[in-house]
Design a protein around this motif. Sequence first.
Motif, PDB file in Angstrom:
ATOM      1  N   ALA A  32       2.811  -9.765 -11.049  1.00 21.20           N
ATOM      2  CA  ALA A  32       2.666  -8.463 -10.396  1.00 21.20           C
ATOM      3  C   ALA A  32       3.784  -7.528 -10.857  1.00 21.20           C
ATOM      4  N   VAL A  43       3.270  -2.531  -6.045  1.00 20.19           N
ATOM      5  CA  VAL A  43       2.597  -3.516  -5.198  1.00 20.19           C
ATOM      6  C   VAL A  43       2.235  -2.822  -3.891  1.00 20.19           C
ATOM      7  N   SER A  46       1.070  -7.667  -0.395  1.00 15.76           N
ATOM      8  CA  SER A  46       1.644  -8.926  -0.839  1.00 15.76           C
ATOM      9  C   SER A  46       1.557  -9.932   0.301  1.00 15.76           C
ATOM     10  N   LEU A  53      -1.914  -4.591  -6.699  1.00 12.66           N
ATOM     11  CA  LEU A  53      -1.231  -3.409  -7.198  1.00 12.66           C
ATOM     12  C   LEU A  53      -2.028  -2.162  -6.850  1.00 12.66           C
TER      13      LEU A  53
END
Length: 143
Positions: A32, A43, A46, A53
């Motif tokens: 990432a 990002v 998460s 993304l």
Amino acid sequence: MNDQDHTPDSGIGAVGWMRSVVIDAHDPVLLAQFWCNVLDVEVVESEADWVQLSPDPGGTFFAFQPSTAPRPDSLVARPDIEVTDIDHARDRIIELGGSYVRTIQELKGDHHYVMADPEGNELCLVQPLPPELARPRWGDQAI
């Protein structure tokens, strides 16, 4: 809507559109970060099982899912990343932790580079399409 509504003139033919490319990764956070630097995105999500993304200017985004499966020798599909300076982009990918794989010479004299991300997933750096083939990008203003 039924099958008769899907005539060539109806404007309905696509099943859908490209939303994302999801990559199984041994280290989703590492990949990432690599792709954030390549595409100048961030990002936006998460979780333990998903790193997503923000969309790039084309409107498509990358996401990464953790996997412990053995890596194949290469991906069956590889993303093409359009760049304006192909040599600078090649050098930048290497600086970011990626690697050069090979150069592909096109019949018309142009070339593109096959590169790899830090886990060996291949991508291509390609030059822009000729104006007559290019479509407006997501976010471009109408002329």
